[in-house]
Design a protein around this motif. Structure first.
Motif, PDB file in Angstrom:
ATOM      1  N   GLN B 113     111.678 -39.869 -26.542  1.00 32.01           N
ATOM      2  CA  GLN B 113     111.753 -40.375 -25.173  1.00 32.01           C
ATOM      3  C   GLN B 113     113.214 -40.536 -24.742  1.00 32.01           C
ATOM      4  N   GLY B 286     104.398 -60.564 -41.830  1.00 35.74           N
ATOM      5  CA  GLY B 286     105.736 -60.170 -42.258  1.00 35.74           C
ATOM      6  C   GLY B 286     105.706 -58.986 -43.208  1.00 35.74           C
ATOM      7  N   GLU B 287     104.727 -58.992 -44.114  1.00 36.45           N
ATOM      8  CA  GLU B 287     104.584 -57.883 -45.053  1.00 36.45           C
ATOM      9  C   GLU B 287     104.165 -56.610 -44.327  1.00 36.45           C
ATOM     10  N   LEU B 290     106.686 -54.388 -42.201  1.00 38.08           N
ATOM     11  CA  LEU B 290     107.642 -53.448 -42.788  1.00 38.08           C
ATOM     12  C   LEU B 290     107.165 -52.018 -42.581  1.00 38.08           C
ATOM     13  N   PHE B 291     105.912 -51.863 -42.142  1.00 36.50           N
ATOM     14  CA  PHE B 291     105.374 -50.514 -41.976  1.00 36.50           C
ATOM     15  C   PHE B 291     104.995 -50.258 -40.522  1.00 36.50           C
ATOM     16  N   GLN B 294     103.939 -46.876 -39.335  1.00 42.01           N
ATOM     17  CA  GLN B 294     103.746 -46.017 -40.509  1.00 42.01           C
ATOM     18  C   GLN B 294     102.902 -46.766 -41.552  1.00 42.01           C
ATOM     19  N   GLN B 297     102.015 -45.700 -45.050  1.00 40.13           N
ATOM     20  CA  GLN B 297     102.941 -45.816 -46.179  1.00 40.13           C
ATOM     21  C   GLN B 297     102.846 -47.154 -46.875  1.00 40.13           C
ATOM     22  N   PRO B 299     101.872 -49.590 -49.381  1.00 45.68           N
ATOM     23  CA  PRO B 299     101.343 -49.302 -50.719  1.00 45.68           C
ATOM     24  C   PRO B 299      99.893 -49.751 -50.909  1.00 45.68           C
ATOM     25  N   SER B 428     108.011 -51.152 -20.671  1.00 43.18           N
ATOM     26  CA  SER B 428     108.646 -51.561 -21.928  1.00 43.18           C
ATOM     27  C   SER B 428     109.105 -53.020 -21.886  1.00 43.18           C
ATOM     28  N   GLU B 432     107.474 -55.945 -24.123  1.00 42.76           N
ATOM     29  CA  GLU B 432     108.325 -56.653 -25.085  1.00 42.76           C
ATOM     30  C   GLU B 432     108.092 -58.168 -25.014  1.00 42.76           C
ATOM     31  N   ASN B 436     106.659 -60.141 -28.195  1.00 45.36           N
ATOM     32  CA  ASN B 436     107.424 -61.243 -28.791  1.00 45.36           C
ATOM     33  C   ASN B 436     106.614 -62.532 -28.849  1.00 45.36           C
ATOM     34  N   GLU B 439     103.915 -62.352 -31.484  1.00 40.89           N
ATOM     35  CA  GLU B 439     104.480 -62.513 -32.826  1.00 40.89           C
ATOM     36  C   GLU B 439     104.708 -63.997 -33.119  1.00 40.89           C
ATOM     37  N   GLU B 440     105.261 -64.700 -32.132  1.00 36.71           N
ATOM     38  CA  GLU B 440     105.482 -66.138 -32.328  1.00 36.71           C
ATOM     39  C   GLU B 440     104.167 -66.878 -32.553  1.00 36.71           C
ATOM     40  N   TYR B 443     102.937 -66.157 -36.073  1.00 33.38           N
ATOM     41  CA  TYR B 443     103.727 -66.878 -37.072  1.00 33.38           C
ATOM     42  C   TYR B 443     103.609 -68.387 -36.903  1.00 33.38           C
TER      43      TYR B 443
END
Lengths: 299, 468
Positions: B113, B286-287, B290-291, B294, B297, B299, B428, B432, B436, B439-440, B443
């Motif tokens: 983009q 959080g874990e 990391l992906f 993706q 990927q 594990p 966008s 965002e 955000n 996510e808060e 968590y």
């Protein structure tokens, strides 16, 4: 028309520097001026820039919580990463300045992380090393230490990025190595004859003698630290909870995720100003502490 | 001037020329590529526009089949298998139309983009461009960047649903793109995991049974997680499906003018999300994060320790390549008890022709061929999810080229399609803010009621800013 020899010479000179000059003008000076001009506009890449005065700067300072968050993260990062990296680099350099067998091999080995440390591949490797079930936590488990949420906890993630930065200590180390070699052997000899301890020698001879390089290293690492991007972009994406959201990443997001080029330009000038001020303050406070054999440029 | 001087002069001159031509490459490229290569035809020397207008005059019916050379640039994103299929389609087309050269410009999604936007601002975008429809609001600001495809005689619109074209392929009522594929939506599951925990993969989870099952799975094996969702997917994979299934509409009003949900509705949704992400059998955010984009990927996906993730059907290939096609099953997204089942759908990607193209007839003929011709359809297969064009889809199903999970996922979305999301939901900056906040919430760094209040305030004020 015949040119005088002097004129001819200077014309030749300009031709020689022309490739560099063009590169400077096109790829550095023009973008620099353009970004300054864009910072006063609303510019959404696909439209044409619209002049809005200081409004970008005011919005960043007054209404952009993420700017302050990213600034805090960046300061924390620099304050942790730079001292650790410098101390580590100096420590390794002192060891490697000894006369050991195969010393060149070691020097090369320790420099390697700096060569590819900033790369995306290493960042991805880092992610796999430090994830919940990664190698680091497995080693800790072998030692009966509970696993650490290296990248998934907002309290720890930044520290993991600091480690990545410290691990790339090679370029500072090489400079320290060169500086250590420059310290005249007779100073050490005299000190030893006077019965100085190793600690004394380090604090009163080595450190002052390498202080120009030390201050150079600190300054360069600090400037690089403020602009650090790859780790937070590739490994954590700024998360969790913006705990690793560095200002360079914010700049990137404003420019290339929201396509607010004017806003991002203003942000980059604010970052420039911050780095500029810190550098000025740094020079002011260190000039007295740095020892130059030729007296530096103090008259 | 002595000899040495002369040599260094020559060297620096060479450097300068190199530099200059390098600088110029961007500019000259466009002209060189859009204008037909020099030939000794009558139109040579004139601009390619002259060449095309001649085309049009000579043979309206067989535009692409004439001897005037035409070079077009075609830009898309994808993975290796999509690149190979697309390149082979281009070869097939150009073999049948020897006067046409199509220059392929392909890359991964990452940075696409950004590249496109900068190209558009410089006026050197490709002639034929693959797009994501969510970029339309950003592109719309630009005025007419793309050809109005309804006005093109080469395009056969009979195989597309009119509402799909209106919802996902148009800007302000102008049809500027055609859908290359339809994405279905739902659970992408690991069969071995479901067997291990004696779960039925054909069940549809309710939001509550999702939590109960996750707890059960984790109690049986603490390394196992029923579901993994990363933080940038919270909006599309949890928040929106949850709201759709509970209320039957999106969080924005249809005209994108304000937040549609009330504070109570948002508080309830956020309370559920906090409960969900503190459930032991859901991978900690959080874990999972990391992906981002993706998940294959991760594990635990490869090790059969993950039950499912929620995603679009266009991504099935990457998930099955890790765990094996036989080990992958798909299902419907979670529903609410007694609520309605609305499953999101969208075009996997769309294709447009630039307004600046030198040969609109050829470009439109090519995209029409790609999307409707049986040979092209066979070559491209389901590389962009299943074709949206019903004739193309029927042909692929006839020859057995659509995998069972892909078929099922698209079918379940087509059977109970959710309405098209409001335009600004994909903006966008708005997304965002939403992402955000979610996510808060997940968590637990904000209470559901505070988050609900903030949600309404900040989304509404951003919308006002964008519409002013």
């Amino acid at each position: 028309m015949r040119l005088s020899a002097a004129k001819k010479r200077s014309r030749m000179g300009y031709i020689y520097i022309l490739p560099w000059l063009l590169g400077l003008l096109i790829f550095q000076l023009y973008p620099l001026i353009a970004s300054f001009a864009y910072s006063f506009t609303e510019y959404r890449v696909t439209g044409s820039p619209k002049f809005i005065g200081l409004s970008n700067y005011l919005t960043i300072l007054k209404n952009d919580d993420l700017f302050w968050q990213s600034l805090a993260v960046t300061f924390k990062y620099v304050l942790m990463a730079v001292p650790l990296k410098i101390i580590f680099a100096l420590f390794v350099a002192i060891i490697l300045s000894q006369k050991l067998r195969g010393i060149n091999w070691y020097r090369t080995a320790y420099y390697i992380p700096s060569i590819f440390g900033g790369s995306v591949a290493v960042s991805i490797l880092w992610r796999f090393l430090f994830m919940e079930d990664g190698l680091v936590n497995r080693i800790l488990a072998q030692l009966n230490i509970p696993s650490v949420p290296w990248l998934s906890s907002p309290h720890v993630a930044l520290l993991t990025l600091v480690f990545l930065s410290v691990w790339q200590f090679g370029s500072s180390m090489v400079l320290f190595l060169a500086a250590l070699k420059q310290v005249p052997e007779d100073l050490y000899e005299a000190a030893r004859i006077d019965g100085a301890s190793r600690r004394h020698i380090f604090w009163h001879i080595t450190l002052p003698m390498i202080s120009p390089i030390l201050s150079f290293n600190v300054l360069m690492q600090m400037i690089n630290g403020f602009q650090d991007f790859t780790g937070s972009f590739v490994i954590t994406g700024g998360g969790p909870l913006h705990s690793t959201y560095m200002i360079a990443l914010k700049l990137y997001n404003d420019a290339f995720a929201h396509f607010k080029m004017g806003y991002a330009s203003a942000l980059s000038w604010i970052l420039f100003l911050i780095i500029f001020l810190i550098t000025a303050v740094f020079f002011k406070f260190t000039s007295a502490a740095v020892y130059y054999e030729d007296g530096g440029n103090r008259k | 001037m002595n000899k040495r001087n002369r040599i260094s002069m020559a060297v620096s001159a060479l450097l300068i020329t190199g530099l200059l031509s390098a600088c110029n490459a961007g500019g000259s490229n466009t002209t060189a590529q859009t204008i037909a290569p020099a030939q000794s035809s009558a139109t040579e020397g004139g601009s390619s526009e002259a060449a095309t207008s001649l085309d049009t005059q000579v043979s309206m019916a067989e535009t692409a089949d004439n001897s005037t050379p035409v070079t077009l640039r075609f830009m898309w994103w994808g993975g290796d298998s999509r690149h190979e299929a697309t390149l082979s389609a281009i070869d097939t087309y150009t073999a049948a139309h020897p006067n046409v050269t199509i220059e392929a410009e392909y890359q991964a999604m990452d940075g696409y983009q950004q590249k496109l936007m900068t190209q558009i601002s410089g006026g050197n975008q490709a002639d034929i461009i693959q797009l994501d429809y969510v970029w339309f609001p950003d592109l719309a600001r630009q005025g007419d960047l793309f050809l109005d495809l309804k006005a093109q005689s080469n395009i056969d619109l009979s195989g597309y649903s009119e509402s799909f074209l209106a919802d996902y392929c148009s800007i302000n009522g102008t049809l500027i793109s055609l859908p290359m594929g339809t994405n279905g939506f739902g659970l992408i599951m690991n069969k071995a995991f479901f067997e291990k925990h004696s779960l039925d993969p054909s069940q549809t989870f309710t939001w509550d049974s999702l939590i109960e099952t996750a707890e059960k799975v984790n109690a049986e094996d603490s390394g196992d997680y029923l579901m993994s969702i990363e933080s940038s997917s919270l909006t599309g994979m949890i928040f929106e499906p949850y709201i759709l299934s509970n209320y039957g509409y999106y969080w924005l009003t249809d005209d994108s003018s304000a937040v549609r949900l009330t504070e109570e509705q948002l508080t309830e949704t956020f309370t559920y999300m906090q409960k969900l992400f503190s459930t032991p059998g859901i991978q900690p955010l959080g874990e999972a994060s990391l992906f981002a984009s993706q998940m294959e990927q991760n594990p635990i996906w490869a090790n059969n320790q993950l039950g499912f993730t929620i995603d679009w059907s266009g991504t099935l290939g990457k998930y099955s390549s890790v765990i094996g096609e036989d080990n992958l099953v798909v299902g419907k997204p979670p529903v609410s008890e007694g609520g309605q089942e609305l499953i999101p759908t969208k075009p996997s990607m769309v294709i447009s022709v630039s307004q600046l193209t030198s040969a609109p007839e050829v470009a439109t003929d090519f995209i029409n061929w790609m999307l409707t011709d049986n040979q092209a359809v066979e070559i491209l297969g389901t590389q962009r999810s299943v074709p949206t064009n019903t004739n193309a889809l029927a042909h692929l199903q006839e020859i057995g080229a659509v995998s069972e999970p892909m078929s099922q996922m698209v079918q379940q979305s087509m059977d109970q399609p959710a309405p098209a999301p409001p335009a600004l939901a994909a903006n966008s900056e708005v997304s965002e803010i939403v992402s955000n906040l979610l996510e808060e919430v997940a968590y637990k760094s904000v209470t559901p009621s505070d988050a609900a209040q903030q949600f309404i305030e900040s989304v509404n004020s951003k919308i006002q800013e964008l519409q002013s």
